[in-house]
Design a protein around this motif. Structure first.
Motif, mmCIF file in Angstrom:
data_model
loop_
_atom_site.group_PDB
_atom_site.id
_atom_site.type_symbol
_atom_site.label_atom_id
_atom_site.label_comp_id
_atom_site.label_asym_id
_atom_site.label_seq_id
_atom_site.Cartn_x
_atom_site.Cartn_y
_atom_site.Cartn_z
ATOM 1 N N GLU A 11 12.195 -29.037 -14.250
ATOM 2 C CA GLU A 11 11.453 -30.147 -13.024
ATOM 3 C C GLU A 11 10.491 -30.273 -12.073
ATOM 4 O OE1 GLU A 11 13.607 -32.355 -9.914
ATOM 5 O OE2 GLU A 11 13.178 -32.449 -11.694
ATOM 6 N N ILE A 38 7.531 -33.221 -11.236
ATOM 7 C CA ILE A 38 6.961 -32.658 -9.961
ATOM 8 C C ILE A 38 5.498 -32.713 -10.019
ATOM 9 C CG2 ILE A 38 6.726 -32.596 -7.589
ATOM 10 C CD1 ILE A 38 9.468 -33.506 -8.271
ATOM 11 N N GLU A 44 10.491 -35.050 -5.622
ATOM 12 C CA GLU A 44 11.575 -34.620 -5.378
ATOM 13 C C GLU A 44 12.466 -35.615 -4.615
ATOM 14 O OE1 GLU A 44 11.363 -30.639 -4.639
ATOM 15 O OE2 GLU A 44 10.903 -30.890 -2.619
ATOM 16 N N ASN A 104 6.780 -31.772 -2.320
ATOM 17 C CA ASN A 104 7.547 -31.517 -2.734
ATOM 18 C C ASN A 104 7.710 -29.514 -2.137
ATOM 19 O OD1 ASN A 104 8.283 -33.937 -4.240
ATOM 20 N ND2 ASN A 104 5.727 -34.179 -4.405
ATOM 21 N N VAL A 125 9.473 -28.162 -4.306
ATOM 22 C CA VAL A 125 9.905 -27.787 -5.848
ATOM 23 C C VAL A 125 8.158 -27.415 -6.194
ATOM 24 C CG1 VAL A 125 9.813 -28.077 -8.586
ATOM 25 C CG2 VAL A 125 11.497 -28.922 -6.695
#
Length: 331
Positions: free
Chosen positions: A36, A40, A47, A139, A141
């Motif tokens: 993930e 990203i 996300e 994001n 992440v």
């Protein structure tokens, strides 16, 4: 402080120079990141909104790039935007982020990337809170929380060359920056502030560790190293830009300010007239004002005004000095 016009200029004319560059192949990034994180940051993914608890976290600390560890944002600049993604008003430094024009999905936006490793972070928009008006929509992440105990305090007590020289010597203080605050125009210049027409005061912003020195002790030192009983004047410096002022960041700090002023009032024959005001924004002063005393110790003003003030300060607050300064104070 960055404004939307600055972002547009970066996106159209070239980004600020990064402190360093980190370059890896996609294969190398894949070995370092989760699937993930890779999607990203390296493939410019997005996300799901409201998918991370980071949106509702507002504890002190800093946020770094998940790929290279470069510090990007301070939690003090984080706000609830209601968008479902962590949002910030400003990066930690002007060159932490790079900006690219993004025309994907039938829209014209400005993409934000880590200026060190080119990791995709999110986008920036001109609909954030005042005074900067920016919303860095990130994001979660792409970020990792870095614990930090740093706090900031903002004071004005006459010429900022003097106040900066004092607070730089304190144990627990990691950075002191000179600037302007409390006025009614954005991005003032020194010449404008000196006119007395901007409403801004010459101030310093102190970055400190509360485990080493308390906010109350910073206040005591501030009130003891200038004259808080003279309105809009310190020595020969006269005007509202030289007023005694303390900018608090929350109600707890406001209470401490009021308590310390009450504690110190009996030491003065005249009433303390220090302004107590909520902190809104620091506009950093021009480069030649930063570390002024350290860079100009032989200058006449430094020898005539700052040197005697530092000598008195070192005698009064020897226990609060950094270890190197304690040695000098004993010499």
């Amino acid at each position: 402080m960055l404004k939307w016009i600055d972002i547009v200029k970066f996106a159209n004319n070239g980004n600020p120079m990064p402190t360093e560059k980190v370059v890896k192949t996609n294969e190398e990034w894949q070995r370092l990141l989760t699937p993930e994180q890779f999607r990203i940051t390296r493939l410019k993914g997005t996300e799901r909104s409201f998918s991370s608890e980071m949106c509702s976290l507002f504890e002190p600390g800093k946020y770094a790039c998940v790929c290279c560890g470069t510090l990007l944002f301070d939690a003090a600049e984080k706000f609830e935007s209601g968008t479902g993604w962590p949002s910030f008003t400003q990066p930690v430094t002007e060159n932490a982020i790079a900006y690219n024009k993004d025309v994907s999905h039938g829209m014209v936006r400005v993409e934000t990337v880590c200026n060190t490793c080119d990791a995709h972070l999110g986008h920036v928009f001109p609909d954030g809170p005042k005074p900067g008006g920016l919303r860095y929509c990130m994001n979660a992440v792409a970020l990792k929380k870095v614990e930090s105990n740093e706090r900031k305090a903002t004071f004005g007590g006459g010429c900022f060359w003097c106040t900066e020289a004092v607070f730089t010597l304190l144990k627990g203080v990691s950075r002191v920056e000179s600037g302007y605050s409390g006025g009614n125009i954005d991005n003032p210049t020194y010449r404008e502030v000196c006119s007395g027409m901007t409403g801004h005061a010459e101030v310093i912003e102190v970055t400190y560790d509360p485990d080493e020195i308390s906010y109350a002790d910073l206040l005591r030192i501030h009130l003891s190293t200038h004259n808080p009983t003279t309105l809009n004047r310190q020595g020969a410096d006269a005007g509202t830009q030289y007023r005694s002022v303390i900018f608090y960041r929350n109600e707890k700090e406001k209470g401490i300010v009021q308590s310390v002023i009450g504690e110190m009032q009996p030491a003065y024959g005249d009433p303390i007239v220090t302004e107590i005001a909520p902190f809104e924004q620091l506009y950093k002063a021009e480069a030649y004002h930063q570390d002024y005393y350290a860079n100009n110790a032989e200058q006449g003003y430094c020898q005539a005004v700052i040197d005697p003030k530092l000598k008195k300060f070192k005698e009064l607050f020897k226990s609060k000095l950094k270890d190197t300064q304690k040695v000098k104070a004993d010499e």
